[in-house]
Motif scaffolding. Structure first.
Motif, PDB file in Angstrom:
ATOM      1  N   ASN A  72      -3.633 -33.005 -55.338  1.00  0.00           N
ATOM      2  CA  ASN A  72      -3.691 -31.596 -55.755  1.00  0.00           C
ATOM      3  C   ASN A  72      -2.562 -30.778 -55.127  1.00  0.00           C
ATOM      4  O   ASN A  72      -2.769 -29.651 -54.684  1.00  0.00           O
ATOM      5  N   LEU A  73      -1.371 -31.378 -55.087  1.00  0.00           N
ATOM      6  CA  LEU A  73      -0.181 -30.751 -54.518  1.00  0.00           C
ATOM      7  C   LEU A  73       0.928 -30.766 -55.553  1.00  0.00           C
ATOM      8  O   LEU A  73       0.874 -31.521 -56.523  1.00  0.00           O
ATOM      9  N   VAL A  74       1.946 -29.966 -55.321  1.00  0.00           N
ATOM     10  CA  VAL A  74       3.160 -30.030 -56.127  1.00  0.00           C
ATOM     11  C   VAL A  74       4.232 -30.647 -55.237  1.00  0.00           C
ATOM     12  O   VAL A  74       4.575 -30.081 -54.192  1.00  0.00           O
ATOM     13  N   ILE A  75       4.719 -31.822 -55.621  1.00  0.00           N
ATOM     14  CA  ILE A  75       5.759 -32.507 -54.858  1.00  0.00           C
ATOM     15  C   ILE A  75       6.967 -32.699 -55.768  1.00  0.00           C
ATOM     16  O   ILE A  75       6.846 -33.262 -56.856  1.00  0.00           O
ATOM     17  N   HIS A  76       8.115 -32.199 -55.313  1.00  0.00           N
ATOM     18  CA  HIS A  76       9.376 -32.349 -56.043  1.00  0.00           C
ATOM     19  C   HIS A  76      10.384 -33.034 -55.135  1.00  0.00           C
ATOM     20  O   HIS A  76      10.408 -32.776 -53.933  1.00  0.00           O
ATOM     21  N   ALA A  77      11.214 -33.860 -55.726  1.00  0.00           N
ATOM     22  CA  ALA A  77      12.318 -34.474 -54.994  1.00  0.00           C
ATOM     23  C   ALA A  77      13.562 -34.382 -55.858  1.00  0.00           C
ATOM     24  O   ALA A  77      13.502 -34.595 -57.071  1.00  0.00           O
ATOM     25  N   MET A  78      14.686 -34.030 -55.222  1.00  0.00           N
ATOM     26  CA  MET A  78      15.952 -33.990 -55.955  1.00  0.00           C
ATOM     27  C   MET A  78      17.085 -34.351 -55.010  1.00  0.00           C
ATOM     28  O   MET A  78      16.967 -34.190 -53.792  1.00  0.00           O
ATOM     29  N   HIS A  79      18.164 -34.873 -55.593  1.00  0.00           N
ATOM     30  CA  HIS A  79      19.343 -35.184 -54.797  1.00  0.00           C
ATOM     31  C   HIS A  79      19.820 -33.922 -54.089  1.00  0.00           C
ATOM     32  O   HIS A  79      19.772 -32.827 -54.650  1.00  0.00           O
ATOM     33  N   GLU A  80      20.290 -34.082 -52.880  1.00  0.00           N
ATOM     34  CA  GLU A  80      20.759 -32.948 -52.082  1.00  0.00           C
ATOM     35  C   GLU A  80      21.880 -32.185 -52.784  1.00  0.00           C
ATOM     36  O   GLU A  80      21.912 -30.954 -52.758  1.00  0.00           O
ATOM     37  N   ASP A  81      22.789 -32.891 -53.454  1.00  0.00           N
ATOM     38  CA  ASP A  81      23.900 -32.202 -54.114  1.00  0.00           C
ATOM     39  C   ASP A  81      23.419 -31.317 -55.257  1.00  0.00           C
ATOM     40  O   ASP A  81      23.922 -30.218 -55.460  1.00  0.00           O
ATOM     41  N   ILE A  82      22.408 -31.755 -55.982  1.00  0.00           N
ATOM     42  CA  ILE A  82      21.837 -30.932 -57.054  1.00  0.00           C
ATOM     43  C   ILE A  82      21.127 -29.722 -56.451  1.00  0.00           C
ATOM     44  O   ILE A  82      21.269 -28.598 -56.926  1.00  0.00           O
ATOM     45  N   PHE A  83      20.378 -29.951 -55.382  1.00  0.00           N
ATOM     46  CA  PHE A  83      19.693 -28.853 -54.696  1.00  0.00           C
ATOM     47  C   PHE A  83      20.706 -27.806 -54.232  1.00  0.00           C
ATOM     48  O   PHE A  83      20.523 -26.605 -54.444  1.00  0.00           O
ATOM     49  N   ASN A  84      21.782 -28.263 -53.602  1.00  0.00           N
ATOM     50  CA  ASN A  84      22.814 -27.339 -53.115  1.00  0.00           C
ATOM     51  C   ASN A  84      23.481 -26.579 -54.247  1.00  0.00           C
ATOM     52  O   ASN A  84      23.739 -25.379 -54.127  1.00  0.00           O
TER      53      ASN A  84
END
Length: 89
Positions: A72-84
């Motif tokens: 019951n959580l929201v978990i997101h993962a993305m490459h650091e370069d995309i995040f930046n």
């Protein structure tokens, strides 16, 4: 190669442990982590080295999202370069 993992939702026991276990299982090394509990809500940002990830990054993202759904959580993962890039002004 690094990834930014965010977790938000209602605070429950074992959130960090479950996300860390998923990272360890797939050889993502946690480099830094910050978390906060605001009332009954949990928020976490984690930086992980995914250079030696044992599965495709897209599979890893899906597994984290599935874990989030189960918890019951929201978990997101993305490459650091995309995040930046997304957060560059």
């Amino acid at each position: 190669m690094k990834a930014v993992i965010t977790v938000t939702g209602k605070d429950t026991v074992g959130i960090i442990a479950d996300v860390a276990t998923m990272c360890a299982k797939h050889d993502a090394n946690i480099l830094d982590i910050t978390q906060s509990v605001l009332g009954e809500y949990f928020a976490m940002i984690m930086l992980a080295d995914i250079q030696n990830l044992s599965i495709d990054f897209s599979e890893f993202v899906d597994l984290l999202e599935e874990l989030g759904t189960k918890r019951n959580l929201v978990i997101h993962a993305m490459h650091e370069d995309i995040f930046n890039t997304m957060h560059h002004i």
